[in-house]
Every structure is written in C-alpha cells, then in structure tokens.
Design a protein around this motif. Structure first.
Motif, PDB file in Angstrom:
ATOM      1  N   ARG A 157       0.850  -1.188   0.000  1.00 33.06           N
ATOM      2  CA  ARG A 157       0.000   0.000   0.000  1.00 33.06           C
ATOM      3  C   ARG A 157       0.885   1.237   0.000  1.00 33.06           C
ATOM      4  O   ARG A 157       1.827   1.333   0.788  1.00 33.06           O
ATOM      5  CB  ARG A 157      -0.874  -0.020   1.254  1.00 33.06           C
ATOM      6  CG  ARG A 157      -1.896   1.091   1.281  1.00 33.06           C
ATOM      7  CD  ARG A 157      -2.761   0.978   2.495  1.00 33.06           C
ATOM      8  NE  ARG A 157      -3.473  -0.292   2.428  1.00 33.06           N
ATOM      9  CZ  ARG A 157      -4.440  -0.630   3.256  1.00 33.06           C
ATOM     10  NH1 ARG A 157      -4.811   0.177   4.218  1.00 33.06           N
ATOM     11  NH2 ARG A 157      -5.047  -1.788   3.134  1.00 33.06           N
ATOM     12  N   ILE A 158       0.569   2.173  -0.868  1.00 28.09           N
ATOM     13  CA  ILE A 158       1.311   3.435  -0.953  1.00 28.09           C
ATOM     14  C   ILE A 158       0.276   4.562  -0.833  1.00 28.09           C
ATOM     15  O   ILE A 158      -0.660   4.628  -1.627  1.00 28.09           O
ATOM     16  CB  ILE A 158       2.065   3.574  -2.292  1.00 28.09           C
ATOM     17  CG1 ILE A 158       2.908   2.347  -2.557  1.00 28.09           C
ATOM     18  CG2 ILE A 158       2.801   4.899  -2.374  1.00 28.09           C
ATOM     19  CD1 ILE A 158       4.363   2.446  -2.417  1.00 28.09           C
ATOM     20  N   LYS A 159       0.444   5.419   0.136  1.00 33.51           N
ATOM     21  CA  LYS A 159      -0.501   6.520   0.344  1.00 33.51           C
ATOM     22  C   LYS A 159      -0.132   7.688  -0.567  1.00 33.51           C
ATOM     23  O   LYS A 159       1.038   8.046  -0.707  1.00 33.51           O
ATOM     24  CB  LYS A 159      -0.484   6.958   1.807  1.00 33.51           C
ATOM     25  CG  LYS A 159      -1.564   7.970   2.113  1.00 33.51           C
ATOM     26  CD  LYS A 159      -1.699   8.185   3.605  1.00 33.51           C
ATOM     27  CE  LYS A 159      -2.560   9.378   3.818  1.00 33.51           C
ATOM     28  NZ  LYS A 159      -3.781   9.293   4.360  1.00 33.51           N
ATOM     29  N   LEU A 160      -1.168   8.271  -1.180  1.00 37.14           N
ATOM     30  CA  LEU A 160      -0.993   9.383  -2.110  1.00 37.14           C
ATOM     31  C   LEU A 160      -1.834  10.573  -1.664  1.00 37.14           C
ATOM     32  O   LEU A 160      -2.871  10.404  -1.034  1.00 37.14           O
ATOM     33  CB  LEU A 160      -1.425   8.979  -3.522  1.00 37.14           C
ATOM     34  CG  LEU A 160      -0.796   7.720  -4.106  1.00 37.14           C
ATOM     35  CD1 LEU A 160      -1.463   7.355  -5.420  1.00 37.14           C
ATOM     36  CD2 LEU A 160       0.703   7.909  -4.283  1.00 37.14           C
ATOM     37  N   HIS A 173      -6.887  14.288 -16.088  1.00 31.94           N
ATOM     38  CA  HIS A 173      -5.497  14.435 -15.664  1.00 31.94           C
ATOM     39  C   HIS A 173      -5.460  14.473 -14.134  1.00 31.94           C
ATOM     40  O   HIS A 173      -6.177  15.257 -13.507  1.00 31.94           O
ATOM     41  CB  HIS A 173      -4.892  15.731 -16.222  1.00 31.94           C
ATOM     42  CG  HIS A 173      -5.021  15.822 -17.708  1.00 31.94           C
ATOM     43  ND1 HIS A 173      -4.121  15.242 -18.562  1.00 31.94           N
ATOM     44  CD2 HIS A 173      -5.957  16.415 -18.498  1.00 31.94           C
ATOM     45  CE1 HIS A 173      -4.487  15.469 -19.818  1.00 31.94           C
ATOM     46  NE2 HIS A 173      -5.600  16.188 -19.791  1.00 31.94           N
ATOM     47  N   LEU A 174      -4.623  13.621 -13.562  1.00 37.75           N
ATOM     48  CA  LEU A 174      -4.477  13.550 -12.114  1.00 37.75           C
ATOM     49  C   LEU A 174      -3.010  13.628 -11.747  1.00 37.75           C
ATOM     50  O   LEU A 174      -2.162  13.046 -12.426  1.00 37.75           O
ATOM     51  CB  LEU A 174      -5.046  12.227 -11.580  1.00 37.75           C
ATOM     52  CG  LEU A 174      -6.522  11.958 -11.838  1.00 37.75           C
ATOM     53  CD1 LEU A 174      -6.857  10.523 -11.473  1.00 37.75           C
ATOM     54  CD2 LEU A 174      -7.381  12.936 -11.053  1.00 37.75           C
ATOM     55  N   ARG A 175      -2.735  14.341 -10.678  1.00 47.72           N
ATOM     56  CA  ARG A 175      -1.358  14.437 -10.169  1.00 47.72           C
ATOM     57  C   ARG A 175      -1.416  14.169  -8.672  1.00 47.72           C
ATOM     58  O   ARG A 175      -2.240  14.757  -7.964  1.00 47.72           O
ATOM     59  CB  ARG A 175      -0.772  15.814 -10.460  1.00 47.72           C
ATOM     60  CG  ARG A 175       0.705  15.896 -10.177  1.00 47.72           C
ATOM     61  CD  ARG A 175       1.283  17.208 -10.708  1.00 47.72           C
ATOM     62  NE  ARG A 175       2.714  17.116 -10.753  1.00 47.72           N
ATOM     63  CZ  ARG A 175       3.487  17.573 -11.712  1.00 47.72           C
ATOM     64  NH1 ARG A 175       2.945  18.179 -12.750  1.00 47.72           N
ATOM     65  NH2 ARG A 175       4.782  17.430 -11.669  1.00 47.72           N
ATOM     66  N   PHE A 176      -0.522  13.280  -8.220  1.00 43.97           N
ATOM     67  CA  PHE A 176      -0.477  12.898  -6.817  1.00 43.97           C
ATOM     68  C   PHE A 176       0.937  13.052  -6.282  1.00 43.97           C
ATOM     69  O   PHE A 176       1.897  12.809  -6.998  1.00 43.97           O
ATOM     70  CB  PHE A 176      -0.858  11.413  -6.642  1.00 43.97           C
ATOM     71  CG  PHE A 176      -2.240  11.076  -7.119  1.00 43.97           C
ATOM     72  CD1 PHE A 176      -3.323  11.192  -6.262  1.00 43.97           C
ATOM     73  CD2 PHE A 176      -2.443  10.639  -8.413  1.00 43.97           C
ATOM     74  CE1 PHE A 176      -4.595  10.860  -6.696  1.00 43.97           C
ATOM     75  CE2 PHE A 176      -3.718  10.314  -8.854  1.00 43.97           C
ATOM     76  CZ  PHE A 176      -4.801  10.426  -8.000  1.00 43.97           C
ATOM     77  N   ARG A 177       1.028  13.417  -5.022  1.00 46.94           N
ATOM     78  CA  ARG A 177       2.304  13.389  -4.300  1.00 46.94           C
ATOM     79  C   ARG A 177       2.324  12.078  -3.526  1.00 46.94           C
ATOM     80  O   ARG A 177       1.326  11.687  -2.922  1.00 46.94           O
ATOM     81  CB  ARG A 177       2.385  14.580  -3.343  1.00 46.94           C
ATOM     82  CG  ARG A 177       3.704  14.665  -2.563  1.00 46.94           C
ATOM     83  CD  ARG A 177       3.722  15.866  -1.616  1.00 46.94           C
ATOM     84  NE  ARG A 177       2.703  15.800  -0.589  1.00 46.94           N
ATOM     85  CZ  ARG A 177       2.804  15.072   0.527  1.00 46.94           C
ATOM     86  NH1 ARG A 177       3.879  14.372   0.783  1.00 46.94           N
ATOM     87  NH2 ARG A 177       1.820  15.084   1.417  1.00 46.94           N
TER      88      ARG A 177
END
Length: 180
Positions: A157-160, A173-177
């Motif tokens: 699991r990786i939290k964004l 279009h999606l951008r996540f850190r």
C-alpha cells in the motif's frame, strides 16, 4: 534536486498497454487545447528519463520515449552491459540491474528538472524503494479488460495525496504526491 515522477497515460481499468504491448488505443481520443497544455507542462518539467531496455538493447522507432520530442538523457535498465547509443540527438545509456543507481544518475543529469519513469515494472520497483515523489496520469475513457498494468502486482500500500485534477475533452489528468 530533481523530483522523480511516474508519468503515464492509462485506461480507466489501469492498463498502460494492451496484452500484446500495443498502445494504439491511446490515440483514438479527442483532445482539447487544455489537454495539450497539461501534457506540455509536464514534459517541460522533465530533465531525464529512466525506462526499461528492449531485449536487444536497441532503440527502435516505436520505442522512443515521448516520440523523441524530449531531447533529454535517457537511462535504460538492462541485464547486460552495453555502450551508450546516440540517436536523433538523444543519448541512451544502459544501466545494469541497479535501479537506484539509474535514478540517482538521472537525477544528477536532470538538475532542477524531474526524472520521468516509464514502464510498469520500473515504476513499481521505484515505488517499493521509496524513490518516487509524484505520479502524473492521463486517464482515457476506455476499458481494455486485460493488458499491461501500471500498478498491478505492486504488493504494498502506498498513500498518495492528490495535488491536481483536471478534465477536458476526453482525458482526465491527475497528479499525486507520494506520502513518505
């Protein structure tokens, strides 16, 4: 220092290619000027690329990242040592079995710009190693049902944190850190 980004166009069911590796489905959608502006902004941020080499360690016409529009250093992961290849003003360097070294070398080349990761396997390895700063996706409205998954078999699991969202003609279009 450079950010490391996963930059990809995917289907709504998360595939970046069909089961044969084809991406022809990607070009069947209408795009608005705003879609191009989002993509061009991301491309303007990229200073180096890390991807996977093909089995022959060659650079074939259909395998050139961003269609050759970005004249930045490209580092290709391989299992065999190979001399750099120069093609159309782009230098392709081969890194043997050390993704961390490839990313660090690309970051040094990119300077203040980002390093783009191309390919599912490369992206998943870098996510697991904590090397990814952002994920930038263009999602097109098609379900392939089967294919090459960008995030399949990640195994953890990786939290964004979503930092940007936009939708125009047919792309979202999606951008996540990546939360570390």
């Amino acid at each position: 220092m450079a950010n490391v980004i996963i930059h990809a166009t995917i289907t709504l069911d998360g595939f970046m290619a069909d089961k044969d590796g084809g991406v022809d489905w990607m070009f069947d959608f209408e795009a608005a000027d705003e879609d191009y502006a989002v993509v061009n902004k991301v491309m303007g941020e990229i200073g180096a690329i890390v991807g996977g080499a093909n089995k022959m360690n060659t650079i074939e016409e259909g395998e050139i990242p961003y269609g050759g529009m970005l004249k930045v250093p490209i580092y290709l992961m391989t299992h065999e040592k190979h001399e750099p290849i120069e093609k159309d003003g782009i230098t392709y360097r081969f890194i043997v079995d050390d993704i961390k070294h490839a990313v660090e070398t690309a970051k040094a080349s990119a300077g203040d710009k980002s390093v783009a990761l191309l390919g599912g396997r490369i992206s998943r390895q870098c996510l697991r190693l904590g090397l990814v700063d952002e994920i930038v996706l263009a999602i097109v409205p098609i379900l392939l049902g089967d294919g090459v998954s960008l995030f399949g078999e990640l195994g953890e699991r990786i939290k964004l944190e979503r930092t940007e969202t936009s939708a125009f003609a047919s792309e979202t279009h999606l951008r996540f850190r990546v939360v570390k």
